[in-house]
Structure formats: structure tokens, C-alpha cells
Write an enzyme that holds these catalytic residues in place. Structure first.
Site, PDB file in Angstrom:
ATOM      1  CG  HIS A   1      -0.231   0.081   2.527  1.00  0.00           C
ATOM      2  ND1 HIS A   1       0.283   1.248   3.042  1.00  0.00           N
ATOM      3  CD2 HIS A   1       0.046  -0.880   3.432  1.00  0.00           C
ATOM      4  CE1 HIS A   1       0.850   1.015   4.200  1.00  0.00           C
ATOM      5  NE2 HIS A   1       0.721  -0.273   4.476  1.00  0.00           N
TER       6      HIS A   1
ATOM      7  CD  GLU B   1       1.784  -5.841   7.865  1.00  0.00           C
ATOM      8  OE1 GLU B   1       2.028  -7.070   7.873  1.00  0.00           O
ATOM      9  OE2 GLU B   1       2.495  -4.996   7.290  1.00  0.00           O
TER      10      GLU B   1
END
Length: 213
Positions: A9, A83
């Protein structure tokens, strides 16, 4: 063969603030949104993308969304691409984690691949779910090039698998830059790492994690 184009990201608001936000949902920073646009241009020039997947956290989703919209493709969201679950570390500044969770944080800094966030996931657990999800995505998209939006810790753990390294070697693998591209080919026999942390298209907008080991 399936080509998986993994993207970390863009810069998030928590990257700027230095807070641990493994699975906390935070937006991209203004720079992160610009990185997503630069990424889009690179992806459209470089790949013929047939499907788009992403972690369901908005910083990953919003990084691949510009490319997906330009291609007219839906973004398929997956919790397995998230994550690491930071447990009790979530939404805390690094200084506070180091002070209040000294033993676990020391283990994280010393050998992250063998560590576990207090009350959260180990990197071994992240790697296991990552491998399973990458194989599933590849099987669903045989012969295609697939864009996959995810996170730095996820990619660091997966890099150990792709390069046939033990998780104890993860401590020696750098964090990939925000919005960088890592390309992996998958066939039934396994994964082949083709390109790692490509970010030249970001020019002066390259950002990296600096506070977290």
C-alpha cells in the site's frame, strides 16, 4: 502459469505518525494517494491485468483502486491479505510499545520472523495464510496477470518463502517501499520471484518504514 503482481500500500497516515497499525484501518496520506496514481500509470504500461485482489484494509484497497477503475475491474477483498494482527500493539506509538512490551518488542527487533506481537499474530502465521491465499488466487486465475494489494510485513514474510529462506532470515530482509511492485510467477510446482520492490516509477515520492525493525 499465473503472474501475481503484489503491491505494498501507499504511504498511510499511520506511516507518517509512527503508530503501529497492523490491522487497524487507516487511510492513505495525501502522498500515499499520489503514489497510487503513479502506480496506476506504471501498471497500465507494464502489465495486462486480468483480475484485482486486495487486503480489505482501506490503505491497500485504495492503492490498487485507481488501476482497477481504469481497467474496469472489481477489487476482490480478502482478509487473508491483511497485515499482521498487532494485538495489544495496535494504534500505539513505537516508543510506547518498546516501553510497555519490552520483552516481546526486543524479540521483534532481534528476529522478527520468529516473533509474535503481544496478543496478536506471529509472522509464521502471517506467512501460512499468505501462502494459502496466494495459491488460491493463482488457481482461480490460471493464465492471467493478477494485481494484489497488500502490506509490508506480509510481503517480507512471503519473500522468505519465495526465496526458500527460513523465517529466521526475515530480520535481514528490508521493508519494501510504499506502493512498490513485487512480481511473482506461480505454477503448480511453486513460486518464482521475478521482480522485487520496483519503485523507480515513483521518482521523488519513494517512502519506506523507518521506525519499525
Amino acid at each position: 502459469m499465473t503472474k501475481l503482481v503484489f503491491v505494498r500500500h501507499g504511504e498511510s497516515e499511520s506511516n507518517v505518525s509512527g503508530y503501529f497499525t497492523g490491522q487497524t484501518d487507516v487511510p492513505l496520506s495525501p502522498l500515499g494517494r499520489r503514489q497510487a496514481q503513479e502506480l496506476k500509470e506504471y501498471l497500465l504500461k507494464t502489465y495486462t491485468i486480468g483480475a484485482v485482489y486486495s487486503s480489505d484494509l482501506q490503505r491497500a484497497r485504495d492503492t490498487v483502486m485507481p488501476a482497477a477503475q481504469a481497467l474496469g475491474l472489481p477489487v476482490r477483498l480478502s482478509r487473508a491479505l491483511r497485515e499482521v494482527d498487532g494485538g495489544e500493539w495496535e494504534e500505539k506509538p513505537v516508543e510506547e510499545v518498546a516501553r510497555d512490551y519490552a520483552q516481546d518488542y526486543a524479540a521483534w527487533c532481534g528476529n522478527i520472523g520468529l516473533a509474535r506481537c503481544t496478543g496478536g499474530e506471529s509472522m509464521a502465521e502471517v506467512q501460512r495464510r499468505g501462502i494459502a491465499e496466494a495459491v488460491r488466487i493463482a488457481a482461480e486465475n490460471e493464465g492471467k496477470t493478477v494485481l494484489v494489494g497488500t502490506h509490508a510485513g506480509f510481503l517480507r514474510a512471503m519473500q522468505c518463502h519465495w526465496q526458500h529462506l527460513p523465517l529466521s532470515a526475515m530480520k535481514d530482509i528490508p521493508w519494501v517501499p510504499n506502493a512498490s511492485v513485487t512480481e511473482v510467477d506461480y505454477e503448480g510446482s511453486g513460486f518464482a520471484l521475478v521482480r522485487l520492490a520496483e519503485c523507480s516509477f515513483l521518482h521523488g515520492d519513494v517512502t519506506r518504514l523507518t521506525k519499525w525493525k
